[in-house]
Design a protein around this motif. Structure first.
Motif, PDB file in Angstrom:
ATOM      1  N   HIS A   1       0.834  -1.206   0.000  1.00 36.97           N
ATOM      2  CA  HIS A   1       0.000   0.000   0.000  1.00 36.97           C
ATOM      3  C   HIS A   1       0.866   1.252   0.000  1.00 36.97           C
ATOM      4  N   ALA A   2       0.321   2.331  -0.607  1.00 37.80           N
ATOM      5  CA  ALA A   2       1.041   3.600  -0.686  1.00 37.80           C
ATOM      6  C   ALA A   2       1.102   4.246   0.692  1.00 37.80           C
ATOM      7  N   HIS A   3       2.059   5.189   0.869  1.00 42.86           N
ATOM      8  CA  HIS A   3       2.335   5.678   2.231  1.00 42.86           C
ATOM      9  C   HIS A   3       1.197   6.481   2.857  1.00 42.86           C
ATOM     10  N   GLN A   4       0.280   7.023   2.012  1.00 41.59           N
ATOM     11  CA  GLN A   4      -0.802   7.806   2.614  1.00 41.59           C
ATOM     12  C   GLN A   4      -1.911   6.954   3.221  1.00 41.59           C
ATOM     13  N   PHE A   5      -1.819   5.625   3.052  1.00 44.48           N
ATOM     14  CA  PHE A   5      -2.853   4.752   3.606  1.00 44.48           C
ATOM     15  C   PHE A   5      -2.342   4.028   4.841  1.00 44.48           C
ATOM     16  N   GLU A   6      -3.290   3.746   5.763  1.00 45.14           N
ATOM     17  CA  GLU A   6      -2.952   3.013   6.983  1.00 45.14           C
ATOM     18  C   GLU A   6      -2.498   1.591   6.641  1.00 45.14           C
ATOM     19  N   ASP A   7      -3.292   0.959   5.815  1.00 48.25           N
ATOM     20  CA  ASP A   7      -2.974  -0.423   5.459  1.00 48.25           C
ATOM     21  C   ASP A   7      -3.543  -0.756   4.075  1.00 48.25           C
ATOM     22  N   ALA A   8      -3.273  -1.967   3.630  1.00 45.17           N
ATOM     23  CA  ALA A   8      -3.707  -2.369   2.280  1.00 45.17           C
ATOM     24  C   ALA A   8      -5.222  -2.352   2.162  1.00 45.17           C
ATOM     25  N   GLU A   9      -5.912  -2.730   3.240  1.00 45.79           N
ATOM     26  CA  GLU A   9      -7.371  -2.786   3.223  1.00 45.79           C
ATOM     27  C   GLU A   9      -7.972  -1.398   2.997  1.00 45.79           C
ATOM     28  N   GLN A  10      -7.417  -0.386   3.710  1.00 42.44           N
ATOM     29  CA  GLN A  10      -7.920   0.973   3.538  1.00 42.44           C
ATOM     30  C   GLN A  10      -7.671   1.459   2.105  1.00 42.44           C
ATOM     31  N   GLN A  11      -6.497   1.133   1.583  1.00 44.97           N
ATOM     32  CA  GLN A  11      -6.191   1.528   0.211  1.00 44.97           C
ATOM     33  C   GLN A  11      -7.154   0.888  -0.780  1.00 44.97           C
ATOM     34  N   ARG A  12      -7.449  -0.399  -0.548  1.00 40.64           N
ATOM     35  CA  ARG A  12      -8.344  -1.116  -1.448  1.00 40.64           C
ATOM     36  C   ARG A  12      -9.722  -0.463  -1.465  1.00 40.64           C
TER      37      ARG A  12
ATOM     38  N   PRO B   1     -21.033  -0.121   2.329  1.00 35.67           N
ATOM     39  CA  PRO B   1     -22.108   0.870   2.251  1.00 35.67           C
ATOM     40  C   PRO B   1     -21.711   2.150   1.503  1.00 35.67           C
ATOM     41  N   LEU B   2     -20.466   2.567   1.633  1.00 35.47           N
ATOM     42  CA  LEU B   2     -20.051   3.825   0.996  1.00 35.47           C
ATOM     43  C   LEU B   2     -20.137   3.710  -0.530  1.00 35.47           C
ATOM     44  N   VAL B   3     -19.684   2.568  -1.062  1.00 35.86           N
ATOM     45  CA  VAL B   3     -19.738   2.347  -2.507  1.00 35.86           C
ATOM     46  C   VAL B   3     -21.190   2.262  -2.975  1.00 35.86           C
ATOM     47  N   MET B   4     -22.015   1.583  -2.181  1.00 30.34           N
ATOM     48  CA  MET B   4     -23.439   1.468  -2.541  1.00 30.34           C
ATOM     49  C   MET B   4     -24.081   2.845  -2.576  1.00 30.34           C
ATOM     50  N   LEU B   5     -23.711   3.682  -1.621  1.00 30.84           N
ATOM     51  CA  LEU B   5     -24.264   5.043  -1.557  1.00 30.84           C
ATOM     52  C   LEU B   5     -23.835   5.846  -2.794  1.00 30.84           C
ATOM     53  N   ALA B   6     -22.560   5.738  -3.169  1.00 28.98           N
ATOM     54  CA  ALA B   6     -22.063   6.467  -4.342  1.00 28.98           C
ATOM     55  C   ALA B   6     -22.815   6.029  -5.592  1.00 28.98           C
ATOM     56  N   PHE B   7     -23.028   4.721  -5.721  1.00 29.04           N
ATOM     57  CA  PHE B   7     -23.727   4.181  -6.880  1.00 29.04           C
ATOM     58  C   PHE B   7     -25.181   4.658  -6.890  1.00 29.04           C
ATOM     59  N   ALA B   8     -25.832   4.589  -5.717  1.00 28.49           N
ATOM     60  CA  ALA B   8     -27.229   5.032  -5.628  1.00 28.49           C
ATOM     61  C   ALA B   8     -27.341   6.509  -5.980  1.00 28.49           C
TER      62      ALA B   8
ATOM     63  N   ALA C   1     -10.462   2.658  -0.722  1.00 31.72           N
ATOM     64  CA  ALA C   1     -10.390   3.980  -1.361  1.00 31.72           C
ATOM     65  C   ALA C   1     -10.365   3.846  -2.876  1.00 31.72           C
ATOM     66  N   VAL C   2      -9.575   2.885  -3.349  1.00 28.87           N
ATOM     67  CA  VAL C   2      -9.445   2.684  -4.797  1.00 28.87           C
ATOM     68  C   VAL C   2     -10.788   2.254  -5.400  1.00 28.87           C
ATOM     69  N   THR C   3     -11.466   1.323  -4.708  1.00 30.68           N
ATOM     70  CA  THR C   3     -12.756   0.845  -5.207  1.00 30.68           C
ATOM     71  C   THR C   3     -13.773   1.977  -5.253  1.00 30.68           C
ATOM     72  N   LEU C   4     -13.826   2.773  -4.178  1.00 36.16           N
ATOM     73  CA  LEU C   4     -14.773   3.894  -4.133  1.00 36.16           C
ATOM     74  C   LEU C   4     -14.467   4.882  -5.262  1.00 36.16           C
ATOM     75  N   GLY C   5     -13.177   5.145  -5.472  1.00 38.01           N
ATOM     76  CA  GLY C   5     -12.783   6.066  -6.542  1.00 38.01           C
ATOM     77  C   GLY C   5     -13.267   5.586  -7.894  1.00 38.01           C
ATOM     78  N   MET C   6     -13.121   4.278  -8.126  1.00 34.07           N
ATOM     79  CA  MET C   6     -13.556   3.740  -9.423  1.00 34.07           C
ATOM     80  C   MET C   6     -15.055   3.856  -9.589  1.00 34.07           C
ATOM     81  N   TRP C   7     -15.804   3.553  -8.529  1.00 33.54           N
ATOM     82  CA  TRP C   7     -17.272   3.663  -8.612  1.00 33.54           C
ATOM     83  C   TRP C   7     -17.681   5.118  -8.848  1.00 33.54           C
ATOM     84  N   ALA C   8     -16.976   6.056  -8.212  1.00 34.37           N
ATOM     85  CA  ALA C   8     -17.293   7.474  -8.423  1.00 34.37           C
ATOM     86  C   ALA C   8     -17.086   7.832  -9.887  1.00 34.37           C
ATOM     87  N   PHE C   9     -16.010   7.312 -10.491  1.00 28.26           N
ATOM     88  CA  PHE C   9     -15.771   7.543 -11.907  1.00 28.26           C
ATOM     89  C   PHE C   9     -16.893   6.916 -12.752  1.00 28.26           C
TER      90      PHE C   9
END
Lengths: 245, 88
Positions: A10-21, B60-67, A23-31
């Motif tokens: 994981h990159a240095h701005q993340f606590e651990d690999a799980e947090q990075q994962r 939940p955060l991803v689900m919220l973004a998608f919704a 963040a990355v997933t949320l970023g992709m969904w936002a895109f």
């Protein structure tokens, strides 16, 4: 060694690999949400014009090859399966399967684009590209004009009334403009997806993806499935209009 | 269910729905044609989002973004079509 590997996961701005994962997933969904709205605008334009010119859309839709469209749908759904399997292989640390599934996805994606290219070629040859040489063939127009209306009813053929031939031809060009814009934009997304898959293959060959660190595979997978969903709606809206007797 | 079996099952259902949508296109459904095709498309999209894209396990955060994305899409369609469909 294990500690160094965990640190690299994981990159240095993340606590651990799980947090990075996460963040990355949320970023992709936002895109992908921005992509939903982008394609949504195109689908909205389609809805308005289809509602305004139903007869022209039905006539123009008959010019598409339903078999090629259906085959392409099968190809794309299969590529979504191989992509999902690639993500699963990355998460379970099976490098050989990962490479195999990525290659299969690239192959299926390439097949889709190949079939699409054949279809585009036909449309160019058949004068179905909007512009001065555009014309729907006689068979497509027959029975759809107001002047043919009575004859069509007498012959037992249901007729969708239309004003003049020029109007019908003009409105059919709107259908084909939307067809090329939307399937073209979809194909462009596929080309970008194939590029991303090629990049994943390079990473996979170097053993970059481990069960702890495989976010690139996961988010390219999300992108690929999204492109599949767009096609799921494009297929019935363009190929299956006015097919009923 | 293992992830492989789940994916294979999703593929089978997606193929089945493709067959249904092709068959329905040739049926005389009148005005219900496009709504039927869109409903089948929606079912396919839900399958892909839930199984291939694994929306629920993403949290939940991803689900919220998608919704939120779907909500904005709904606004765009409702306001625009509401205008077009109610013009005299």
């Amino acid at each position: 060694v294990a500690e160094a590997r965990a640190a690299a996961a994981h990159a240095h701005q993340f606590e651990d690999a799980e947090q990075q994962r996460r963040a990355v997933t949320l970023g992709m969904w936002a895109f992908l949400v921005t992509e939903i709205l982008f394609f949504g605008g195109l689908f909205l334009a389609y809805a308005i014009y289809r509602w305004s010119f139903p007869a022209a859309f039905a006539a123009a839709s008959h010019e598409l090859d339903i078999t090629l469209g259906a085959v392409n749908t099968v190809v794309l759904i299969c590529s979504s399966l191989t992509m999902a399997m690639a993500v699963h292989a990355a998460q379970t640390g099976r490098g050989k399967s990962l490479l195999g599934f990525l290659a299969a996805t690239i192959l299926l994606g390439g097949a889709f684009l190949g079939i699409k290219a054949v279809e585009y070629r036909h449309k160019f040859h058949e004068h179905l590209v909007p512009g001065s040489s555009f014309r729907l063939p006689e068979e497509a127009v027959r029975g759809r004009l107001a002047s043919d209306h009575d004859a069509a009813i007498a012959a037992g053929v249901p007729s969708m009334e239309y004003g003049t031939l020029e109007e019908l031809q003009r409105h059919a060009q709107i259908y084909f403009s939307l067809y090329f814009a939307m399937t073209g934009m979809h194909a462009l997304h596929m080309v970008i997806g194939l590029g991303l898959l090629g990049w994943l293959v390079t990473g996979a060959r170097r053993g970059r993806f481990t069960p702890e660190s495989n976010a690139p595979v996961e988010i390219v997978g999300l992108y690929w499935h999204f492109v599949d969903i767009v096609w799921v709606f494009l297929f019935p809206l363009f190929y299956l209009v006015g097919r009923a007797p | 269910m293992s992830s492989t079996r789940k994916n294979a099952l999703a593929l089978a259902v997606l193929m089945l729905l493709l067959g249904v949508t092709l068959g329905a296109a040739y049926l005389d459904l009148g005005v219900l044609h496009t709504p039927t095709a869109m409903l089948i498309g929606l079912a396919k999209a839900i399958l892909i989002v839930l199984i291939f894209m694994r929306l629920r396990p993403s949290g939940p955060l991803v689900m919220l973004a998608f919704a939120a994305g779907l909500f904005w899409l709904l606004i765009m369609f409702t306001l625009t079509l509401g205008d077009y469909f109610t013009r005299v």
